[in-house]
Design an enzyme around this catalytic site. Structure first.
Site, mmCIF file in Angstrom:
data_model
loop_
_atom_site.group_PDB
_atom_site.id
_atom_site.type_symbol
_atom_site.label_atom_id
_atom_site.label_comp_id
_atom_site.label_asym_id
_atom_site.label_seq_id
_atom_site.Cartn_x
_atom_site.Cartn_y
_atom_site.Cartn_z
ATOM 1 N N MET A 30 0.843 -1.200 0.000
ATOM 2 C CA MET A 30 0.000 0.000 0.000
ATOM 3 C C MET A 30 0.880 1.251 0.000
ATOM 4 O O MET A 30 0.421 2.350 0.322
ATOM 5 C CB MET A 30 -0.939 -0.009 1.208
ATOM 6 C CG MET A 30 -1.913 -1.184 1.157
ATOM 7 S SD MET A 30 -3.451 -0.873 2.020
ATOM 8 C CE MET A 30 -2.863 -0.612 3.661
ATOM 9 N N HIS A 37 9.417 -3.714 3.470
ATOM 10 C CA HIS A 37 8.976 -3.932 2.081
ATOM 11 C C HIS A 37 10.170 -4.242 1.177
ATOM 12 O O HIS A 37 10.103 -5.114 0.311
ATOM 13 C CB HIS A 37 8.283 -2.683 1.526
ATOM 14 C CG HIS A 37 7.018 -2.308 2.230
ATOM 15 N ND1 HIS A 37 6.918 -1.211 3.045
ATOM 16 C CD2 HIS A 37 5.791 -2.887 2.234
ATOM 17 C CE1 HIS A 37 5.686 -1.110 3.510
ATOM 18 N NE2 HIS A 37 4.977 -2.122 3.038
ATOM 19 N N GLY A 147 5.088 -10.337 4.251
ATOM 20 C CA GLY A 147 5.884 -10.297 5.474
ATOM 21 C C GLY A 147 5.198 -11.045 6.611
ATOM 22 O O GLY A 147 3.966 -11.027 6.733
ATOM 23 N N ASP A 150 2.689 -9.344 9.515
ATOM 24 C CA ASP A 150 1.229 -9.467 9.444
ATOM 25 C C ASP A 150 0.904 -10.949 9.401
ATOM 26 O O ASP A 150 0.500 -11.491 8.365
ATOM 27 C CB ASP A 150 0.713 -8.731 8.208
ATOM 28 C CG ASP A 150 0.937 -7.241 8.324
ATOM 29 O OD1 ASP A 150 0.456 -6.648 9.287
ATOM 30 O OD2 ASP A 150 1.640 -6.678 7.462
ATOM 31 N N GLN A 153 -2.605 -12.041 8.406
ATOM 32 C CA GLN A 153 -2.834 -11.760 6.983
ATOM 33 C C GLN A 153 -2.230 -12.863 6.104
ATOM 34 O O GLN A 153 -2.838 -13.316 5.139
ATOM 35 C CB GLN A 153 -2.234 -10.399 6.618
ATOM 36 C CG GLN A 153 -2.178 -10.132 5.126
ATOM 37 C CD GLN A 153 -1.816 -8.700 4.794
ATOM 38 O OE1 GLN A 153 -2.653 -7.825 4.883
ATOM 39 N NE2 GLN A 153 -0.586 -8.449 4.387
ATOM 40 N N VAL A 176 11.366 -7.710 9.519
ATOM 41 C CA VAL A 176 12.590 -6.888 9.539
ATOM 42 C C VAL A 176 12.453 -5.918 10.715
ATOM 43 O O VAL A 176 11.408 -5.299 10.895
ATOM 44 C CB VAL A 176 12.762 -6.108 8.221
ATOM 45 C CG1 VAL A 176 14.009 -5.236 8.266
ATOM 46 C CG2 VAL A 176 12.847 -7.082 7.053
#
Ligand code: PAF
Length: 282
Positions: A30, A37, A147, A150, A153, A176
């Protein structure tokens, strides 16, 4: 690097790349990108011939309109950074491109979304599944990267891929952390320097709690984590759950599963942070 805004243009390029036999890796985001990321993107670049990164603030996964409006939109900065880490295509569509019609689909994730984030953010994971399935349909990646921060998710996306029978390999990537231990998150930018110092205690307590599992029961660990976190001014725990890493259902003793994860959500001032730790992975 190509910056593309329409589905049609992206698909034309991808079809031609696939005809040349290239493998496609995909990192959905997002935006408001950080090192977390970039670690996904770097892995994606390594594993695939072509790395596609999407930047799309998905309205259907926000249950709070103000959060959606406030979400940082930093496309120029994000694209510059993505070029440096080797992404080939950045896909930054409008809402109309992704949802030409309102998406009415209701997913059924069984018990997976009846715990933790799913309970506190009703409709959130349905929105995540809507957008990720739509993006998968557009990009048709061989591999997609998510990742482990989450954690819930990731479980939901794996389940969605299974339910829809999608031919994509989901690649989980480790959390990370900043050198302090704080899990990287776009939300960290909203913390004052004092709050950031306080927030470091979330990972500190989680790491420490790994040493307790020999002596304390599951409920005692949960209680001690809560006490230590709440003792830090600025921090207020929303939940700490110790769950089976596959089903996400709370466990009550350490022998109940071979994969046990502690998941936590904590308010640091107004900012809600999540983190998790693996206690047992056999
Ligand atoms: O994790 C995120 O940033 C989002 O939930 C995702 C997977 C990009 C879907 O909008």
């Amino acid at each position: 690097m190509n910056l593309i805004k329409t589905v049609k243009e992206l698909q034309e390029i991808l079809i031609s790349l696939k005809q040349q036999g290239k493998t496609i890796g995909f990192v959905p985001t997002m935006g408001a990108l950080h090192q977390g990321h970039f670690s996904l993107v770097k892995q994606c670049v390594k594993d695939n011939d072509v790395c596609v990164v999407s930047i799309f603030v998905n309205p259907t996964q926000f249950n709070n309109k103000e959060d959606l409006e406030k979400y940082p939109r930093t496309l120029d900065r994000d694209s510059n950074s993505l070029e440096k880490v080797g992404a080939n295509i950045v896909f930054a569509p409008s809402v109309e491109e992704i949802y030409p019609e309102p998406d009415q689909r209701q997913f059924d994730f069984g018990q997976l979304d009846k715990v933790m984030e799913g309970v506190r953010r009703p409709g959130h994971f349905n929105g995540v599944a809507q957008v990720v399935s739509r993006l998968f349909d557009i990009v048709k990646p061989d591999k997609a990267y998510f990742g482990e921060k989450d954690f819930q998710q990731l479980a939901i996306i794996r389940e969605m891929v299974k339910q829809l029978g999608l031919p994509v390999q989901i690649v989980p990537m480790p959390i990370v952390r900043e050198s302090s231990g704080l899990a990287m998150s776009s939300r960290n930018e909203r913390l004052t320097s004092e709050q950031k110092e306080a927030a470091v205690n979330i990972s500190r307590v989680l790491f420490e709690s790994r040493n307790w599992i020999e002596k304390l029961s599951v409920s005692e660990v949960i209680e001690k984590v809560g006490k230590l976190i709440n003792a830090v001014p600025e921090l207020e725990i929303e939940y700490c759950e110790i769950v089976d890493g596959y089903t996400l259902q709370p466990i009550s003793n350490w022998t109940e599963s071979k994969y046990i994860v502690g998941c936590i959500a904590v308010y640091c001032g107004e900012v809600r942070l999540i983190d998790n730790i693996i206690y047992i992975a056999k």
